[in-house]
Scaffold this motif. Structure first.
Motif, mmCIF file in Angstrom:
data_model
loop_
_atom_site.group_PDB
_atom_site.id
_atom_site.type_symbol
_atom_site.label_atom_id
_atom_site.label_comp_id
_atom_site.label_asym_id
_atom_site.label_seq_id
_atom_site.Cartn_x
_atom_site.Cartn_y
_atom_site.Cartn_z
ATOM 1 N N VAL A 20 1.020 -1.130 -0.026
ATOM 2 C CA VAL A 20 -0.075 -0.012 -0.131
ATOM 3 C C VAL A 20 0.983 1.358 0.050
ATOM 4 O O VAL A 20 1.763 1.307 0.972
ATOM 5 C CB VAL A 20 -0.895 0.007 1.062
ATOM 6 N N LYS A 21 0.829 2.110 -1.000
ATOM 7 C CA LYS A 21 1.600 3.444 -1.126
ATOM 8 C C LYS A 21 0.660 4.653 -0.862
ATOM 9 O O LYS A 21 -0.347 4.798 -1.569
ATOM 10 C CB LYS A 21 2.023 3.484 -2.490
ATOM 11 N N THR A 22 1.018 5.113 0.128
ATOM 12 C CA THR A 22 0.543 6.542 0.368
ATOM 13 C C THR A 22 1.584 7.533 -0.057
ATOM 14 O O THR A 22 2.809 7.338 -0.446
ATOM 15 C CB THR A 22 0.122 6.574 1.722
ATOM 16 N N ASP A 23 1.139 9.141 0.291
ATOM 17 C CA ASP A 23 1.886 10.032 -0.212
ATOM 18 C C ASP A 23 3.492 9.832 0.526
ATOM 19 O O ASP A 23 4.401 10.444 0.156
ATOM 20 C CB ASP A 23 1.427 11.437 0.030
ATOM 21 N N ASP A 24 3.525 9.570 1.841
ATOM 22 C CA ASP A 24 4.547 9.409 2.714
ATOM 23 C C ASP A 24 5.120 8.090 3.107
ATOM 24 O O ASP A 24 6.042 7.853 3.878
ATOM 25 C CB ASP A 24 4.294 10.431 3.676
ATOM 26 N N SER A 25 4.497 6.899 2.772
ATOM 27 C CA SER A 25 4.865 5.654 3.173
ATOM 28 C C SER A 25 4.613 4.584 1.930
ATOM 29 O O SER A 25 3.967 4.726 1.153
ATOM 30 C CB SER A 25 4.017 5.160 4.347
ATOM 31 N N THR A 26 5.421 3.469 2.063
ATOM 32 C CA THR A 26 5.243 2.438 1.272
ATOM 33 C C THR A 26 5.099 1.211 2.216
ATOM 34 O O THR A 26 6.347 1.003 2.805
ATOM 35 C CB THR A 26 6.431 2.121 0.355
ATOM 36 N N ILE A 27 3.958 0.516 2.411
ATOM 37 C CA ILE A 27 3.672 -0.396 3.495
ATOM 38 C C ILE A 27 3.637 -1.698 2.739
ATOM 39 O O ILE A 27 2.710 -1.879 1.999
ATOM 40 C CB ILE A 27 2.690 0.037 4.164
ATOM 41 N N LEU A 28 4.520 -2.585 3.382
ATOM 42 C CA LEU A 28 4.442 -4.144 2.779
ATOM 43 C C LEU A 28 3.772 -4.789 3.966
ATOM 44 O O LEU A 28 4.382 -4.826 4.907
ATOM 45 C CB LEU A 28 5.926 -4.576 2.476
ATOM 46 N N ILE A 29 2.557 -5.621 3.250
ATOM 47 C CA ILE A 29 1.810 -6.417 4.399
ATOM 48 C C ILE A 29 2.049 -7.788 4.138
ATOM 49 O O ILE A 29 1.764 -8.279 2.942
ATOM 50 C CB ILE A 29 0.554 -5.961 4.356
ATOM 51 N N ASP A 30 2.552 -8.545 5.233
ATOM 52 C CA ASP A 30 2.387 -10.050 5.110
ATOM 53 C C ASP A 30 3.453 -10.491 4.003
ATOM 54 O O ASP A 30 2.874 -11.230 3.100
ATOM 55 C CB ASP A 30 1.141 -10.737 4.941
ATOM 56 N N PRO A 31 4.636 -10.228 4.165
ATOM 57 C CA PRO A 31 5.595 -10.679 3.137
ATOM 58 C C PRO A 31 6.048 -12.152 3.167
ATOM 59 O O PRO A 31 7.050 -12.326 3.790
ATOM 60 C CB PRO A 31 6.860 -9.684 3.417
ATOM 61 N N GLY A 32 5.169 -13.110 2.610
ATOM 62 C CA GLY A 32 5.290 -14.227 2.482
ATOM 63 C C GLY A 32 4.724 -15.149 1.559
ATOM 64 O O GLY A 32 3.888 -14.535 1.001
ATOM 65 N N VAL A 33 5.305 -16.350 1.134
ATOM 66 C CA VAL A 33 4.658 -17.247 0.244
ATOM 67 C C VAL A 33 4.704 -18.855 0.676
ATOM 68 O O VAL A 33 5.758 -19.115 1.273
ATOM 69 C CB VAL A 33 4.965 -16.703 -1.287
ATOM 70 N N ALA A 34 3.736 -19.477 0.166
ATOM 71 C CA ALA A 34 4.133 -20.696 0.568
ATOM 72 C C ALA A 34 3.178 -21.635 -0.537
ATOM 73 O O ALA A 34 2.391 -21.184 -1.146
ATOM 74 C CB ALA A 34 3.498 -21.318 1.973
#
Length: 302
Positions: A20-34
């Protein structure tokens, strides 16, 4: 606000990763895969392995750009792993973590295995992981612990995330599976415009027989208050789940779709097709052993 779904079952592998990218942040949620270790008595087909690899590369790329990392709980399809499974995202592959803020599910109400993984990630990163439930920071807010699926099934708890920018409110509700009304009411209290959640595990109907009905009622409630409801993950480990999603979309008051469709792509329910994949494209003897040993490629499946 820009929302990019990096991984989910409709994109070919087990994940609920997004940026999720906002004007002041780039937020990576649940960085996983299986990948499911066994379905229909079969190990993952190379087509599935290729899909998991694509998701892994997207997550790694996003990790390198992130200002914030959120981990909703400590299951192997939601976080980097030490080295338990060759199909998952290994911690050793992560780029520099300098300057990244971590927001994590705390140690309460999790299994012994999840606690072990939490400690392993903390040791790898070199600092104690925060317990972020109930906290707020800038555009982000995190829920108190909510059940992973149905409360009485004993699958522990997860942390939900709310991100707001202007009139848009995105909620990542991880593995709630829409099976707990209390969790759904917490989402509604956040006044979301877009919700990304795991749907019910219909492929496990023998274990959660009430899943379809309860989840449908909760999804319809959400659809009356959110503009877009993205349901994936456990739900799309079977074609029955996709049929359920389409039936729900016809009844819902707002837009209901899977992760791939949200990203403008055709769904690829590869786990649900595992048996058919083996029949269509047989796997050479020894392929899995070679892949696990780092010797087998899968370029022909990309």
């Amino acid at each position: 606000m820009q929302i990019d779904i990096l991984g989910c079952e409709s994109l070919g592998a087990r994940s609920l990763a997004c940026v999720v990218k906002t004007d002041d942040s780039t937020i990576l949620i649940d960085p996983g895969v299986a990948l499911a270790r066994l379905r229909s008595g079969l190990l993952p087909h190379p087509v599935e392995v290729a899909a998991a690899f694509r998701i892994r590369e997207k997550v790694l790329s996003a990790f390198g750009e992130a200002t914030d990392i959120v981990i909703s709980h400590f299951h192997g399809d939601h976080m980097p792993m030490r080295a338990e499974d060759p199909y998952q995202l290994p911690m050793a592959a992560l780029p520099s973590r300098d300057g990244i803020n971590f927001w994590c599910k705390g140690p309460e109400k999790i299994s012994g295995l999840s606690s072990k993984r939490r400690h392993e990630l903390s040791d790898f990163l070199g600092f104690p992981l925060p317990a972020s439930e109930g906290r707020k920071s800038g555009s982000m807010e995190f829920s108190s612990p909510v059940p992973h699926g149905a409360r009485e099934k004993g699958f522990g708890t997860v942390m939900m995330t709310r991100i707001r920018e202007g009139d848009e409110v995105f909620v990542h509700s991880s593995d709630i599976q829409l099976l707990n009304r209390e969790a759904v009411l917490k989402i509604l209290a956040w006044e979301p415009t877009i919700v990304f959640a795991s749907g019910p595990p219909l492929y496990l109907s023998y274990r959660v027989p009430e899943a379809g009905k309860e989840a449908s009622e909760n999804a319809l409630l959400l659809s009356r208050h959110a503009d877009t409801l993205i349901l994936d993950h456990h739900l799309l480990r079977s074609f029955e789940g996709y049929d359920w999603l389409k039936e729900l979309a016809e009844k819902a008051a707002s837009r209901v779709l899977c992760g791939a469709e949200f990203m403008g792509k055709a769904p690829e329910l590869l786990e649900a097709q595992r048996k058919a994949l083996y029949e269509k494209k047989p796997v050479p003897s020894g392929w899995h052993e070679a892949y696990a040993g780092g010797k087998a490629g899968f370029e022909e499946y990309l």
